[in-house]
Scaffold this motif. Structure first.
Motif, PDB file in Angstrom:
ATOM      1  N   ILE A 104       0.748  -1.171   0.201  1.00 21.43           N
ATOM      2  CA  ILE A 104       0.171  -0.324   0.207  1.00 21.43           C
ATOM      3  C   ILE A 104       0.968   1.283   0.052  1.00 21.43           C
ATOM      4  O   ILE A 104       2.131   1.343   1.007  1.00 21.43           O
ATOM      5  N   GLY A 105       0.590   2.425  -1.242  1.00 22.78           N
ATOM      6  CA  GLY A 105       1.253   3.391  -1.047  1.00 22.78           C
ATOM      7  C   GLY A 105       0.930   4.329  -0.816  1.00 22.78           C
ATOM      8  O   GLY A 105       0.985   4.933   0.495  1.00 22.78           O
ATOM      9  N   SER A 106      -0.452   4.748  -1.349  1.00 24.37           N
ATOM     10  CA  SER A 106      -0.923   6.046  -0.901  1.00 24.37           C
ATOM     11  C   SER A 106      -2.050   6.104  -1.653  1.00 24.37           C
ATOM     12  O   SER A 106      -2.292   5.326  -2.283  1.00 24.37           O
ATOM     13  N   MET A 107      -3.402   6.066  -0.792  1.00 25.23           N
ATOM     14  CA  MET A 107      -4.586   6.371  -0.385  1.00 25.23           C
ATOM     15  C   MET A 107      -4.569   7.583  -0.138  1.00 25.23           C
ATOM     16  O   MET A 107      -5.002   8.223   1.466  1.00 25.23           O
ATOM     17  N   SER A 108      -5.393   8.429  -0.693  1.00 24.07           N
ATOM     18  CA  SER A 108      -5.954   9.959  -0.646  1.00 24.07           C
ATOM     19  C   SER A 108      -6.736  10.572   0.614  1.00 24.07           C
ATOM     20  O   SER A 108      -7.779   9.326   0.656  1.00 24.07           O
ATOM     21  N   TYR A 109      -7.018  11.053   1.057  1.00 26.59           N
ATOM     22  CA  TYR A 109      -8.104  11.430   2.465  1.00 26.59           C
ATOM     23  C   TYR A 109      -8.991  11.554   1.761  1.00 26.59           C
ATOM     24  O   TYR A 109      -9.044  12.832   0.744  1.00 26.59           O
TER      25      TYR A 109
END
Length: 163
Positions: A104-109
């Motif tokens: 998991i690298g990036s999961m934006s808000y």
């Protein structure tokens, strides 16, 4: 198909993926698996242009990927699978695709999501998908860049009181 890396990163192909993660995984092809992105002609074009030299990019819907995965005529390459969310990863696993780990690298808000690290925000749907993947024995590690230490996603969710 030799799946070298499964990564959730809502930015999809960017500098780190195009240079470091692709080289590290020795992927010959990047498969962006998303129903939404597969319908967006401009985004597909930009993703293909962002690919590193010698690496082919395909943007395909979830069900099309499952078909390709089980078709031996399409299984002669090393692949990196990129997703925008964990629900799509859970969908391929439910359909019988075998994977051992997800990075998991990036999961934006966005509204309704809770930040659990400086790069990962989750909502109830994401947590359900991660719980399913964990139940299936798939290791879930958070690493935005290769140099980061691996952080066990389920431990972070437990610490935050989300599971």
């Amino acid at each position: 198909m030799d799946i070298r890396l499964v990564r959730i990163d809502d930015r999809l192909i960017h500098g780190q993926v195009a240079t470091v993660w692709t080289k590290l995984s020795k992927a010959e092809r990047i498969l962006v698996i998303s129903d939404e992105v597969a319908q967006d002609h401009l985004r597909k074009t930009l993703l293909r242009q962002a690919a590193p030299p010698g690496v082919k990019v395909n943007v395909i819907p979830v069900e099309k990927f499952v078909e390709i995965y089980f078709d031996d005529t399409h299984n002669q390459f090393r692949a990196m699978l990129l997703f925008t969310n964990p629900t799509d990863v859970a969908r391929i696993v439910q359909r019988g695709v075998q994977i051992d780990f997800v990075n998991i690298g990036s999961m934006s808000y966005s509204d309704g999501k809770k930040m659990i690290t400086n790069a990962v925000a989750v909502d109830k749907r994401d947590i359900q998908a991660f719980e399913y993947l964990n139940y299936k024995g798939i290791h879930l590690d958070i690493r935005k860049v290769v140099a980061d230490n691996k952080v066990d996603l389920m431990q972070v969710l437990k610490k935050e009181g989300l599971v």
